[in-house]
Design a protein around this motif. Structure first.
Motif, short mmCIF file in Angstrom:
data_model
loop_
_atom_site.label_atom_id
_atom_site.label_comp_id
_atom_site.label_asym_id
_atom_site.label_seq_id
_atom_site.Cartn_x
_atom_site.Cartn_y
_atom_site.Cartn_z
N ARG A 178 20.39 22.58 25.42
CA ARG A 178 20.74 22.62 26.98
C ARG A 178 19.56 22.05 27.73
O ARG A 178 19.56 21.36 28.63
CB ARG A 178 20.62 24.22 27.28
N LEU A 179 18.18 22.15 27.38
CA LEU A 179 17.07 21.62 27.78
C LEU A 179 17.20 19.96 27.79
O LEU A 179 16.81 19.39 28.93
CB LEU A 179 15.62 21.87 27.08
N SER A 180 17.61 19.56 26.62
CA SER A 180 17.52 18.06 26.74
C SER A 180 18.92 17.58 27.65
O SER A 180 18.46 16.46 28.39
CB SER A 180 17.92 17.65 25.30
N MET A 212 2.27 15.43 29.74
CA MET A 212 2.31 14.51 28.42
C MET A 212 3.27 15.34 27.42
O MET A 212 4.17 14.42 26.78
CB MET A 212 0.83 14.46 27.70
N GLY A 213 3.54 16.81 27.11
CA GLY A 213 4.29 17.27 26.37
C GLY A 213 5.80 17.14 27.11
O GLY A 213 6.77 16.82 26.34
N ALA A 214 6.05 17.02 28.21
CA ALA A 214 7.09 16.77 29.07
C ALA A 214 7.68 15.33 28.93
O ALA A 214 9.10 15.32 28.55
CB ALA A 214 7.01 17.09 30.55
N ARG A 215 6.73 14.51 28.79
CA ARG A 215 7.01 13.05 28.45
C ARG A 215 7.88 13.18 27.04
O ARG A 215 8.99 12.28 26.75
CB ARG A 215 6.17 12.24 28.68
N ALA A 216 7.23 13.92 26.20
CA ALA A 216 7.86 13.76 24.81
C ALA A 216 9.01 14.44 24.76
O ALA A 216 9.99 13.84 24.02
CB ALA A 216 6.60 14.39 23.91
N VAL A 217 9.16 15.37 25.37
CA VAL A 217 10.63 16.23 25.45
C VAL A 217 11.57 15.05 26.12
O VAL A 217 12.72 14.96 25.46
CB VAL A 217 10.39 17.46 26.35
N ARG A 255 17.10 13.14 35.06
CA ARG A 255 16.51 11.87 35.40
C ARG A 255 17.39 11.04 36.15
O ARG A 255 17.15 10.01 36.71
CB ARG A 255 16.23 11.35 34.03
N GLU A 256 18.70 11.14 35.81
CA GLU A 256 19.55 10.34 36.68
C GLU A 256 19.79 10.44 38.05
O GLU A 256 19.63 9.49 38.87
CB GLU A 256 21.13 10.50 35.78
#
Length: 260
Positions: free
Chosen positions: A216-218, A201-206, A225-226
């Motif tokens: 860099r993480l974003s 759930m935290g990863a979904r928010a990220v 995702r692509e």
């Protein structure tokens, strides 16, 4: 228990089980369950009770939706729609049905307050724990996730590396490798499903906020995702966060972000 089963000789009974346990516990590569202190068990009790209230609230809202559908009022599968439209729909129902649904609505509000009280208590505990504050510096890990991780694994010294911690949470691919050929499948989903759910759930928010950020993480999350899709990216972010959490807890060092 599944690690002990190969050492059991003969049928399954108390004597053979005890002998198998004594044999398995002496193996040099055997893995063991992390031992929790009384304080850790107390914090996990708050998490378990809160999660039970959340599930009860979800079941009550679904019950309200089902009962409304019996009278021709079909609502979307969203809790906010049930909360918003239920007061006006009560006026269109027979008196007996309206009374029952009013009681259910009051029960939902009572559960909301109980859940809020537990969340505030867990947030307070997370603010007072230095390890929890250190873990919360990681993007995608909030007070609930931090307190649950600290209460479950402590300083994480039971794990040799970050990948072992991620594997304990079931966030690594299941292997079907043979004959020198490596085949990776879906995640194993082993370990604590509550911790795994909080990290995902935290990863979904990220991932949701990645389009507005330039770190860099974003950028890595958006590119992943692509290539691999939304759900695989969420699991990958959760696995990365789990490894970083292990490093923060085992090394007793604060988070140091690399330069972009």
């Amino acid at each position: 228990p599944k690690f002990v089963a190969p050492y059991r000789k003969g049928g399954k009974n108390d004597g053979n089980d005890a002998e198998a346990i004594c044999e398995a516990v002496g193996r040099p590569n055997m893995r063991f369950v992390p031992i929790k202190s009384v304080e850790q068990q107390s914090v996990l009790t708050l998490h378990r009770v809160r999660q039970g209230f959340v599930e009860e609230r979800t079941a009550t809202i679904n019950r309200i939706r089902g009962l409304l559908a019996e009278f021709g009022h079909v609502l979307p599968h969203r809790a906010v729609e049930v909360r918003r439209r239920l007061p006006e729909l009560l006026e269109q129902l027979p008196p007996l049905a309206a009374r029952a649904l009013t009681d259910l609505h009051a029960h939902v509000r009572a559960l909301d307050q109980r859940i809020l009280d537990y969340e505030r208590e867990l947030e307070r505990l997370a603010r007072t724990d230095e390890r929890a504050r250190r873990v919360q510096a990681l993007y995608g890990v909030g007070p609930l996730s931090a307190s649950a991780i600290i209460a479950s694994v402590g300083n994480a010294h039971e794990f040799h590396n970050g990948r072992q911690f991620a594997a304990w949470l079931g966030l690594v691919p299941r292997q079907y490798s043979t004959g020198g050929k490596t085949r990776l499948g879906h995640i194993t989903r082993r370990g604590d499903p509550y911790l795994r759910t909080l990290l995902i759930m935290g990863a979904r928010a990220v991932l949701q906020a990645a389009t507005r950020r330039q770190d860099r993480l974003s950028r890595w999350a958006l590119s992943l995702r692509e290539r691999r899709g939304y759900h695989r990216t969420c699991v990958a972010i959760a696995a990365k966060n789990a490894r970083i959490v292990w490093a923060l807890l085992s090394s007793n060092q604060p988070l140091r972000l690399a330069a972009a």
